[in-house]
Design a protein around this motif. Structure first.
Motif, short mmCIF file in Angstrom:
data_model
loop_
_atom_site.label_atom_id
_atom_site.label_comp_id
_atom_site.label_asym_id
_atom_site.label_seq_id
_atom_site.Cartn_x
_atom_site.Cartn_y
_atom_site.Cartn_z
N THR A 39 0.82 -1.22 0.00
CA THR A 39 0.00 0.00 0.00
C THR A 39 0.85 1.26 0.00
O THR A 39 0.44 2.28 0.55
N PRO A 41 1.90 4.58 -0.80
CA PRO A 41 1.19 5.64 -1.54
C PRO A 41 2.06 6.34 -2.57
O PRO A 41 1.54 6.92 -3.52
N TRP A 44 1.51 4.06 -5.72
CA TRP A 44 0.14 3.98 -6.22
C TRP A 44 -0.35 5.32 -6.76
O TRP A 44 -1.12 5.36 -7.73
N GLU A 45 0.05 6.41 -6.12
CA GLU A 45 -0.45 7.73 -6.52
C GLU A 45 0.52 8.47 -7.43
O GLU A 45 0.40 9.69 -7.60
N HIS A 46 1.48 7.77 -7.99
CA HIS A 46 2.41 8.41 -8.90
C HIS A 46 1.69 8.76 -10.21
O HIS A 46 0.71 8.11 -10.60
N ARG A 47 2.19 9.78 -10.87
CA ARG A 47 1.55 10.22 -12.11
C ARG A 47 1.55 9.14 -13.18
O ARG A 47 0.60 9.00 -13.95
N ALA A 49 1.45 5.95 -12.72
CA ALA A 49 0.86 4.69 -12.28
C ALA A 49 -0.29 4.30 -13.20
O ALA A 49 -1.26 5.06 -13.35
N LYS A 52 -4.66 2.86 -10.15
CA LYS A 52 -4.71 3.48 -8.84
C LYS A 52 -5.12 2.46 -7.78
O LYS A 52 -5.70 1.41 -8.08
N LEU A 53 -4.80 2.78 -6.54
CA LEU A 53 -5.06 1.85 -5.45
C LEU A 53 -6.55 1.58 -5.28
O LEU A 53 -6.96 0.44 -5.01
N LYS A 54 -7.38 2.60 -5.44
CA LYS A 54 -8.82 2.42 -5.27
C LYS A 54 -9.37 1.43 -6.28
O LYS A 54 -10.22 0.57 -5.94
N GLU A 55 -8.92 1.51 -7.51
CA GLU A 55 -9.39 0.58 -8.53
C GLU A 55 -8.80 -0.81 -8.33
O GLU A 55 -9.48 -1.82 -8.56
#
Length: 336
Positions: A39, A41, A44-47, A49, A52-55
Motif C-alpha cells: 500500500t 502511496p 500507487w499515486e504516482h503520475r 501509475a 490506482k489503489l482504489k481501482e
C-alpha cells in the motif's frame, strides 16, 4: 497375519505420509491464504501509475471473496505493507509499517473509528466483513501518511516485515490444527522496487518458508522485476508473474493465483523462464552481480585485515616467473 490394530496404524501412517507428499495436500484440505498488499502511496499515486489503489482494491476484494467462496473452511489473512510519515514529540520521521487488516488481532481501535456495519441482504455476510475490514484499515493507513511530501528515495515498502507477520500467523494456525488439514500459502501483491536493506530479512523469510513448505506467490503489478521476490517464488516453488497490463489484474488473480495447492498439480500454470539471482552488497546496500562491489582489504564491519596478494599484469607475471626459475635465484623453482 497382521492384527487389526497394526493394520490401522499402517493405514494412519500411510494417510499422513500421503498428506505430506510434497506438501500438495488432499482435495478435502482447507486452504489458508495470507495475502500481502503493498500500500505504498508513493507508488500507487504516482503520475505514471497505470492503476490506482482504489481501482486495484476492487480487483483484490473480488479475488478474496472468490477464495472464501471456494470452500466453507477456507481461511484468509490480509496484511498491509505500508510506507508513511508519522509525528512523535514534534519530530517528523519516516516509519515503515506492516499491520494486519484482516483479521484484527486484538488491535486497539482509534476513537471514533467503530462504525456500525450495514447489513445487506444481497451480500454474503463474510464477504462484507472482510471488505469493510480491508477498506477501513487501508483508509486509516493513508490518513496517517502525508503523500504530499516529496518522495526523496524512500519509495519502497518493507515487504520483509509483512512476510514475517504472515509466517508467524501461519505457524500459529498450523499449531492450532493438529491434524495437518490446513495448507497455507502466501501471495504478495507489490508495486514498489526492491529495498536492498531488506535483503537479509527477506532471505531469512524465504528459507523459513521453504523449510515449512509454504509457497510464496508474487504478483508484480507494474514496474521492473522484484529481484528478491523473484528468488522467493523460485526457492519456495511458488508463482511469479509480472503483469503486462495492470488493468487485467483480476483476470490474472483468478486464473493463476486462485487455484489451491492441490489443484495446481493438475494445471499448467505460468512459470519463470529466467531468475535473477543477484544479491545485495553489504557495504553500500546495492544490488550487485559479484560478491564484492569494490575491492577492500579491510572488512567494513569488523575491521579485519585480509592478506590478499594483488594480481600482477600478465607481462609482470611472466617476468616474475622467469626470475624465480633462473639458476641464480635464491628461491626454488615450482612446477607448473
Amino acid at each position: 497375519m497382521h492384527s487389526r490394530e497394526s493394520m490401522e496404524i499402517l493405514i494412519v501412517d500411510w494417510v499422513r505420509g500421503f498428506r505430506g507428499f510434497k506438501g500438495k495436500g488432499l482435495q478435502d484440505d482447507s486452504n489458508l491464504l495470507v495475502i500481502v498488499i503493498d500500500t505504498n502511496p508513493f507508488e500507487w499515486e504516482h503520475r505514471s501509475a497505470p492503476l490506482k489503489l482504489k481501482e486495484a482494491l476492487r480487483h483484490i476484494l473480488a479475488f478474496l471473496n472468490a477464495h472464501l467462496a471456494g470452500r466453507h473452511d477456507n481461511k484468509l489473512a490480509v496484511i498491509a505493507s505500508h510506507a508513511g510519515v508519522s509525528s512523535d514529540q514534534q519530530l517528523t520521521y519516516w516509519r515503515l509499517k506492516s499491520k494486519f487488516l484482516y483479521p484484527k488481532l486484538n488491535e486497539p481501535e482509534p476513537p471514533g473509528s467503530k462504525m456500525p456495519t450495514k447489513k445487506d441482504a444481497n451480500v454474503y455476510q463474510v464477504f462484507q466483513v472482510v471488505s469493510d475490514a480491508v477498506l477501513s484499515g487501508i483508509e486509516r493507513l493513508l490518513k496517517d501518511s502525508d503523500i504530499a511530501l516529496q518522495e526523496n528515495d524512500l519509495g519502497c515498502s518493507k515487504i520483509a516485515a509483512a512476510l514475517s507477520l504472515g509466517l508467524c500467523y501461519i505457524n500459529q494456525a498450523l499449531k492450532s490444527d493438529g491434524l495437518g488439514n490446513v495448507k497455507p500459502r502466501i501471495l504478495v501483491l507489490t508495486v514498489s522496487p526492491d529495498s536492498s536493506s531488506d535483503y537479509i530479512p527477506i532471505m531469512n523469510c524465504i528459507f523459513s518458508a521453504q523449510k515449512a513448505n509454504i509457497p510464496i506467490d508474487v504478483c508484480k503489478i507494474w514496474g521492473d522485476d522484484a529481484v528478491f521476490l523473484q528468488q522467493a517464488a523460485h526457492i519456495t516453488e511458488g508463482i511469479y508473474i509480472r503483469l503486462d497490463d495492470p488493468r487485467g489484474l483480476l483476470q490474472i488473480l483468478m486464473f493463476s493465483f486462485l487455484p489451491d495447492r492441490y489443484s495446481r498439480s493438475y494445471l499448467y500454470l505460468p512459470g519463470q523462464d529466467q531468475v535473477d539471482f543477484r544479491a545485495a552488497c553489504f557495504c553500500h546496500k546495492k544490488i550487485v552481480d559479484i560478491v564484492f562491489c569494490s575491492f577492500s582489504p579491510v572488512c567494513s564491519t569488523c575491521r579485519t585485515k585480509f592478506a590478499f596478494q594483488p594480481l600482477l599484469p600478465p607481462n609482470r607475471r611472466l617476468a616474475a616467473r622467469g626470475a624465480v626459475n633462473s639458476p641464480g635465484s635464491s628461491r626454488a623453482s615450482t612446477p607448473n
